[in-house]
Write an enzyme that holds these catalytic residues in place. Structure first.
Site, short mmCIF file in Angstrom:
data_model
loop_
_atom_site.label_atom_id
_atom_site.label_comp_id
_atom_site.label_asym_id
_atom_site.label_seq_id
_atom_site.Cartn_x
_atom_site.Cartn_y
_atom_site.Cartn_z
CB SER A 1 1.80 8.57 -10.14
OG SER A 1 3.06 9.05 -9.88
CB SER A 2 -0.72 4.09 -13.49
OG SER A 2 0.50 3.39 -13.51
CG ASP B 1 4.87 9.13 -7.42
OD1 ASP B 1 5.37 10.24 -7.68
OD2 ASP B 1 5.38 8.06 -7.77
N GLY C 1 5.19 7.09 -16.10
CA GLY C 1 5.74 8.16 -15.28
C GLY C 1 4.69 9.13 -14.77
CD GLU D 1 4.52 2.28 -5.41
OE1 GLU D 1 3.38 2.71 -5.57
OE2 GLU D 1 5.28 2.03 -6.37
C1 GLA Z 1 8.88 7.89 -9.00
C2 GLA Z 1 8.76 7.67 -7.50
C3 GLA Z 1 8.71 9.02 -6.76
C4 GLA Z 1 9.88 9.90 -7.18
C5 GLA Z 1 10.01 9.96 -8.71
C6 GLA Z 1 11.25 10.70 -9.14
O1 GLA Z 1 7.73 8.52 -9.49
O2 GLA Z 1 7.61 6.93 -7.21
O3 GLA Z 1 8.69 8.81 -5.37
O4 GLA Z 1 11.07 9.46 -6.59
O5 GLA Z 1 10.03 8.67 -9.28
O6 GLA Z 1 11.16 12.04 -8.80
#
Ligand code: GLA
Length: 391
Positions: free
Chosen positions: A126-127, A172, A124, A160
């Site tokens: 954002s790797s 992200d 969670g 992505e």
């Molecule tokens: C992931 C997605 C983001 C966002 C979050 C939830 O990280 O990549 O774009 O939607 O979930 O806030």
């Protein structure tokens, strides 16, 4: 050049040549504003000092040879043959950025590349965005193209969405590319305008890993979008100005509750209340108001658990335990949920004790180990041409 030494050495070991370009980008932590980005709403993330670093050297044969240090694996693909795969695995995350550069009309050169990340995978934080952002910047640098950080973010998200088939929002990649040291970014996901807000100097950001792994590519993330879309079709028919859930008010939701399924109502209620919390949090952070920030973070977690249903037992325990530890300003899940990390804001002088106590109490309640890290809001993407900078 000290920071680049390790990735440059890894490149030399892999390819027996010196790298010509390096780039790095951070993972991100979201302070508040969760599952609002793909509704054109507000998010409040920061890039962090857990980074992905990449190094490259141009090849003359138009072939990309990309080595993942973390996986100890390599993918080889001619630039001319890049196309979205049927199913995405790690190779899609490292090839997609080059495809996206090509889609935007930029030249794409063949290259030897190494990738090494310190952002925990599936946590969670954002790797994947940090990999994509670093590689878009590297690809642009190698092709001699000058890209603004916001454009790097746009192409990383394109990779992505369209190469990896993950329907994520803008948060992200924008956080990873556009971060600013010791600031959080209030991002309006409709206009993509980001406002940097300084972190109070005596607050620390602590991330705690539940140990439960999640994937945004999993079915639940797309299902939440579908559940909201069902509700939104009602409002688009009723209100011509409503484009996204960002445009809804609580009054509209309650007035037309009987036309919505129970699930769609709760999902959309989360979006409306979370956008309001996010804007209030921007003001609270700016004035260093810990009491308000803590309340907003608790409300966010509660809404994500009950209305959006993206929490899990382990995340709930981490948040519950954190609230009882001295120095805790606020705690909530961060990122998509279903596992991964919580974000905690903690008074600086208590931060070390907080991390140790949180780990102990989490173990006592769940039998699970957690990695608790103090992270810093960090700068966004950077790319350097080594041959030039070495003069
Ligand atoms: C992931 C997605 C983001 C966002 C979050 C939830 O990280 O990549 O774009 O939607 O979930 O806030």
């Amino acid at each position: 050049m000290g920071g680049w030494h390790r990735i440059a050495s890894a490149f030399e070991a892999a390819f027996q040549r010196v790298p010509e370009h390096v780039a790095d980008a951070g993972g991100r932590v979201n302070l508040i504003g969760e599952h609002t980005d793909y509704h054109e709403g507000f998010v409040f993330p920061a890039a962090i000092d857990l980074r992905t670093r990449v190094a490259g050297g141009v090849r003359s044969d138009g072939v990309l040879r990309i080595r993942s240090i973390n996986r100890d694996e390599e993918v080889v693909a001619p630039v001319a043959e890049l196309a979205p795969p049927g199913q995405a695995d790690w190779r899609a995350y490292v090839l997609g950025p080059f495809w996206a550069l090509g889609q935007a009309g930029h030249p794409v050169v063949g290259a030897d590349i190494v990738v090494e990340g310190e952002v925990p995978f599936g946590g969670g934080l954002s790797s994947s965005a940090s990999v994509e952002v670093a590689l878009v910047a590297l690809g642009a640098s190698m092709a001699g193209v000058d890209l603004a950080a916001s454009e790097v973010a746009r192409l990383a998200r394109l990779a992505e969405n369209r190469f990896c088939h993950v329907p994520c929002g803008a948060m992200d990649q924008v956080a990873s590319a556009c971060g600013r040291t010791d600031h959080a970014l209030l991002l309006d996901c409709r206009t993509l305008v980001a406002t940097a807000v300084p972190m109070p100097g005596d607050w620390r950001i602590v991330v705690a890993d539940s140990g439960v792994r999640h994937s945004v590519a999993g079915p639940e993330y797309a299902r939440r979008q579908q559940e909201c879309a069902e509700g939104m079709s009602v409002f688009r028919d009723l209100f011509p100005d409503v484009v996204a859930a960002r445009d809804l008010t609580m009054e509209m939701l309650t007035d037309h509750r009987d036309r919505l399924t129970e699930v769609s109502f709760r999902r959309l209620r989360h979006v409306v209340t979370e956008n309001a919390r996010c804007l209030a949090a921007q003001a609270a952070l700016a004035r260093g108001d810990g009491a308000t920030m803590g309340r907003l973070m608790a409300g966010s977690h509660q809404s994500l658990a009950a209305d959006y249903e993206v929490s899990c037992g382990e995340l709930d325990v981490l948040v519950d335990v954190a609230a009882g530890i001295p120095g805790c300003i606020g705690a909530r899940l961060t990122g998509a949920g279903f596992g991964g990390n919580t974000v905690n804001l903690v008074r600086a002088e208590e931060a070390e004790d907080f991390t140790a106590t949180l780990a102990d109490r989490y173990r006592a309640r769940t039998g699970r180990e957690t990695t608790v890290r103090i992270v810093r809001a960090a700068a966004g993407v950077s790319a350097v041409r080594l041959s030039e900078s070495r003069g």
